[in-house]
Design an enzyme around this catalytic site. Sequence first.
Site, short mmCIF file in Angstrom:
data_model
loop_
_atom_site.label_atom_id
_atom_site.label_comp_id
_atom_site.label_asym_id
_atom_site.label_seq_id
_atom_site.Cartn_x
_atom_site.Cartn_y
_atom_site.Cartn_z
N CYS A 174 84.91 6.18 52.85
CA CYS A 174 83.57 5.63 52.69
C CYS A 174 83.42 4.42 53.60
O CYS A 174 84.18 3.46 53.49
CB CYS A 174 83.33 5.24 51.23
SG CYS A 174 81.72 4.48 50.94
N VAL A 175 82.45 4.50 54.51
CA VAL A 175 82.13 3.38 55.39
C VAL A 175 80.69 2.99 55.10
O VAL A 175 79.78 3.83 55.20
CB VAL A 175 82.30 3.78 56.88
CG1 VAL A 175 82.09 2.57 57.78
CG2 VAL A 175 83.67 4.40 57.13
N GLU A 188 76.66 -5.88 58.71
CA GLU A 188 75.81 -6.63 59.63
C GLU A 188 76.27 -6.55 61.08
O GLU A 188 75.59 -7.05 61.98
CB GLU A 188 75.75 -8.09 59.19
CG GLU A 188 75.09 -8.26 57.83
CD GLU A 188 75.10 -9.71 57.36
OE1 GLU A 188 75.52 -10.60 58.12
OE2 GLU A 188 74.68 -9.93 56.22
N HIS A 204 80.71 -2.82 63.66
CA HIS A 204 81.96 -2.26 63.15
C HIS A 204 81.73 -0.87 62.54
O HIS A 204 82.50 0.07 62.78
CB HIS A 204 82.56 -3.21 62.10
CG HIS A 204 83.86 -2.77 61.53
ND1 HIS A 204 85.05 -2.86 62.24
CD2 HIS A 204 84.18 -2.23 60.32
CE1 HIS A 204 86.03 -2.40 61.48
NE2 HIS A 204 85.53 -2.01 60.33
N PHE A 210 85.77 16.67 57.17
CA PHE A 210 85.19 15.34 57.22
C PHE A 210 84.46 15.06 55.90
O PHE A 210 83.31 15.47 55.71
CB PHE A 210 84.22 15.24 58.40
CG PHE A 210 83.62 13.88 58.61
CD1 PHE A 210 84.32 12.92 59.32
CD2 PHE A 210 82.36 13.57 58.13
CE1 PHE A 210 83.76 11.67 59.55
CE2 PHE A 210 81.79 12.33 58.34
CZ PHE A 210 82.50 11.37 59.06
#
Length: 163
Positions: free
Chosen positions: A90-91, A95, A98, A123
């Site tokens: 989980c990404v 702000e 990255h 994925f």
Amino acid sequence: MATQLKNLSDFSHTTVPDGSPYSIAIAVAEWNAEVTGALFNGALETLKKHGVKEENIISVAVPGSFELTGAAEILLNKHPYLHAVICLGCVIQGETKHFDFICDAVANGLSNVGIKHSKPVIFGVLTTNDQQQAIDRSGGKHGNKGDEAAITAIKMADLAASL
């Protein structure tokens, strides 16, 4: 948006093959553990529900989503009998850029490992704008991406076996 209206983990429209002939690994990121733990539980239960024997499921944890590519590579090198590797992470958008770098690297890396080994590398990484979207897709109102990844692994393993 269509996802606001439905559970994405509804598989009533498709046939899921018997998973009993297959050995499948799950690599799960520890970062965002509340979400990735739910993804892992969904994937594990779905594999077992569709016949994959518990002794034919290998599970490994890695620090974050970026490390999933390395884990998939190691798993396929160390366990050539595997029929598929499910990668769960989980990404969440922050702000800085990255988010973009990690998502791009993981998507391309997992794709390349699958191509290199001629094995399905799934994925199962959520790439969300915020924590709530991640929760909604890890067992919340939009289903569980872990379930979806497990179904995909079984279907792709079956496809590879049938060709």
